[in-house]
Scaffold this active site. Structure first.
Site, PDB file in Angstrom:
ATOM      1  N   ASP A  16       1.026  -1.148   0.056  1.00 23.29           N
ATOM      2  CA  ASP A  16       0.259  -0.073   0.072  1.00 23.29           C
ATOM      3  C   ASP A  16       0.885   1.166  -0.331  1.00 23.29           C
ATOM      4  O   ASP A  16       1.963   1.040   0.052  1.00 23.29           O
ATOM      5  CB  ASP A  16      -0.555  -0.084   1.569  1.00 23.29           C
ATOM      6  CG  ASP A  16      -1.738   1.302   1.137  1.00 23.29           C
ATOM      7  OD1 ASP A  16      -2.915   1.256   0.241  1.00 23.29           O
ATOM      8  OD2 ASP A  16      -2.118   2.083   2.586  1.00 23.29           O
ATOM      9  N   SER A  17       0.247   2.312  -0.309  1.00 21.21           N
ATOM     10  CA  SER A  17       1.429   4.006   0.326  1.00 21.21           C
ATOM     11  C   SER A  17       1.577   3.939   1.262  1.00 21.21           C
ATOM     12  O   SER A  17       2.503   4.420   1.529  1.00 21.21           O
ATOM     13  CB  SER A  17       0.308   4.924  -0.696  1.00 21.21           C
ATOM     14  OG  SER A  17      -0.973   5.052   0.465  1.00 21.21           O
ATOM     15  N   GLU A  50      -2.366   8.501   8.473  1.00 19.45           N
ATOM     16  CA  GLU A  50      -1.411   8.960   8.352  1.00 19.45           C
ATOM     17  C   GLU A  50      -0.133   9.150   9.721  1.00 19.45           C
ATOM     18  O   GLU A  50       0.838   9.410  10.412  1.00 19.45           O
ATOM     19  CB  GLU A  50      -0.413   9.487   7.146  1.00 19.45           C
ATOM     20  CG  GLU A  50      -0.974   8.519   6.017  1.00 19.45           C
ATOM     21  CD  GLU A  50      -0.526   7.038   6.519  1.00 19.45           C
ATOM     22  OE1 GLU A  50       0.575   6.970   6.585  1.00 19.45           O
ATOM     23  OE2 GLU A  50      -0.757   5.708   5.789  1.00 19.45           O
ATOM     24  N   HIS A  94      -6.901   2.647   3.774  1.00 22.15           N
ATOM     25  CA  HIS A  94      -6.971   3.585   5.040  1.00 22.15           C
ATOM     26  C   HIS A  94      -7.885   3.810   5.529  1.00 22.15           C
ATOM     27  O   HIS A  94      -7.986   3.724   6.779  1.00 22.15           O
ATOM     28  CB  HIS A  94      -5.895   5.036   4.679  1.00 22.15           C
ATOM     29  CG  HIS A  94      -4.410   5.065   4.100  1.00 22.15           C
ATOM     30  ND1 HIS A  94      -4.370   4.570   3.245  1.00 22.15           N
ATOM     31  CD2 HIS A  94      -3.842   5.714   4.795  1.00 22.15           C
ATOM     32  CE1 HIS A  94      -2.825   4.551   3.550  1.00 22.15           C
ATOM     33  NE2 HIS A  94      -2.721   5.700   4.843  1.00 22.15           N
ATOM     34  N   CYS A 151     -10.596   3.066   0.398  1.00 25.89           N
ATOM     35  CA  CYS A 151      -9.582   3.000   0.685  1.00 25.89           C
ATOM     36  C   CYS A 151      -8.872   2.796   1.264  1.00 25.89           C
ATOM     37  O   CYS A 151     -10.190   2.701   2.736  1.00 25.89           O
ATOM     38  CB  CYS A 151      -9.066   4.773   0.627  1.00 25.89           C
ATOM     39  SG  CYS A 151      -7.504   5.273   0.941  1.00 25.89           S
ATOM     40  N   CYS A 163      -4.195  -1.671  -1.712  1.00 26.93           N
ATOM     41  CA  CYS A 163      -4.341   0.234  -2.010  1.00 26.93           C
ATOM     42  C   CYS A 163      -5.571  -0.036  -2.860  1.00 26.93           C
ATOM     43  O   CYS A 163      -5.389  -0.291  -4.011  1.00 26.93           O
ATOM     44  CB  CYS A 163      -3.166   0.445  -2.527  1.00 26.93           C
ATOM     45  SG  CYS A 163      -3.066   1.925  -3.249  1.00 26.93           S
TER      46      CYS A 163
HETATM   47  N1  DGL Z   1      -4.847   2.848   1.270  1.00 22.23           N
HETATM   48  C1  DGL Z   1      -4.173   3.863  -0.435  1.00 22.23           C
HETATM   49  C2  DGL Z   1      -5.790   3.344  -1.019  1.00 22.23           C
HETATM   50  O1  DGL Z   1      -6.713   3.101  -0.513  1.00 22.23           O
HETATM   51  C3  DGL Z   1      -4.054   5.245  -0.166  1.00 22.23           C
HETATM   52  C4  DGL Z   1      -3.844   5.978  -1.159  1.00 22.23           C
HETATM   53  C5  DGL Z   1      -2.961   7.401  -1.273  1.00 22.23           C
HETATM   54  O2  DGL Z   1      -1.851   6.658  -0.950  1.00 22.23           O
HETATM   55  O3  DGL Z   1      -3.392   8.216  -1.372  1.00 22.23           O
HETATM   56  O4  DGL Z   1      -6.466   4.894  -1.628  1.00 22.23           O
END
Ligand code: DGL
Length: 270
Positions: free
Chosen positions: A10-11, A151, A187, A185, A73
């Site tokens: 993931d990011s 975050e 997150h 997302c 992600c």
């Molecule tokens: N967890 C990522 C997602 O599902 C976050 C995306 C991001 O980094 O903007 O989209």
């Protein structure tokens, strides 16, 4: 049977929603997790950049000889939708498992989808829901501030910043009376309590990371790739920025101390 690890990326922290579920349903599996914390958020970046990052993230996991790659992600899943075709191992992203779960959950045929700007611009979840059932109405809303809020760790149910942001973004879905919302997302499930308190208990929240983990376990079983070793699996975490920040937040979220089991990786090399 395969003792090779499952690769998840993931990011940032969001993919841990998938890891948490993977550990619950397949405790014997080894997991390698990569969070691209040095380049998060992906959601406001161009399609070309997101695709490049996704390929590097997957390549990094492959260097650990993973038996499967999970793009945990929503942004990567919706933007680099052909990533799996280029990989030598089984692959899943979050779109189809979450759309299927939402279609099964809705009773009034009104589903909300929330995600990053890139995810909502792609309409990937909407298209998949409409492909499954063209009668369902889909209401989409981008929520770009949710990722930085997670975050930063502003995730407590009474956090005023989280509460106000949730209200600001989600009032339109409340007005449309959707009965199911895809947290599109990975997150966002970390904000599930704040979101649930605002939209009400009757609204079913679909956790994209969790649904994807369930789907991944079925896929591994089908392919005879489950780890049948009775020992508890190991998790290795890698990030592209400071390891301490990740360790604290991830331990809180996973409800187990990951301590110094986090290493730094220079993702530009992959
Ligand atoms: N967890 C990522 C997602 O599902 C976050 C995306 C991001 O980094 O903007 O989209």
């Amino acid at each position: 049977m395969s003792i090779q690890p499952i690769g998840v990326f993931d990011s940032g922290l969001g993919g841990l929603t998938a890891v948490k579920q993977l550990r619950a349903i397949m405790p014997h599996e080894n997991i390698v997790y990569f969070g691209d914390t040095g380049r998060v958020p992906y959601g406001n970046r161009s399609v070309a950049t997101i695709r490049k990052y996704a390929a590097q993230d997957a390549n990094f996991l492959l260097s650990y000889n993973v038996k499967m790659v999970i793009a945990a992600c929503g942004t990567v899943s919706s933007t680099a939708s052909d990533l799996g075709e280029k990989l030598p191992v089984p692959y899943t992203n979050v779109i189809a498992p979450s759309a299927r779960a939402a279609v099964e959950a809705t009773k009034n045929g009104k589903i909300g989808v929330i995600g990053t700007r890139a995810t909502i611009n792609s309409s990937a979840y909407k298209k998949e829901i409409e492909r499954i059932n063209g009668e369902i109405r889909v209401y989409q809303k981008e929520c770009p501030l949710f990722v930085p809020i997670v975050e930063e760790g502003f995730t407590a149910p009474d956090d005023m910043i989280a509460k106000l942001t949730v209200e600001r973004y989600l009032n339109v879905l409340r007005e449309e009376k959707v009965d199911t919302i895809i947290l599109g997302c990975t997150h966002y499930p970390i904000l599930k309590k704040v979101i649930g308190d605002y939209v009400g208990m009757d609204v079913r929240l679909i956790d994209s990371g969790k649904e994807t983990a369930i789907h991944a376990s079925k896929l591994l079983k089908e392919k005879g790739l489950l780890n049948e070793n009775p020992d508890e699996g190991e998790c290795k975490f890698f990030v592209s920025d400071r390891t301490e920040d990740f360790s604290n937040l991830a331990s809180r979220f996973l409800e187990s101390n990951i301590g110094d089991n986090v290493s730094h990786v220079d993702i530009q090399h992959f």
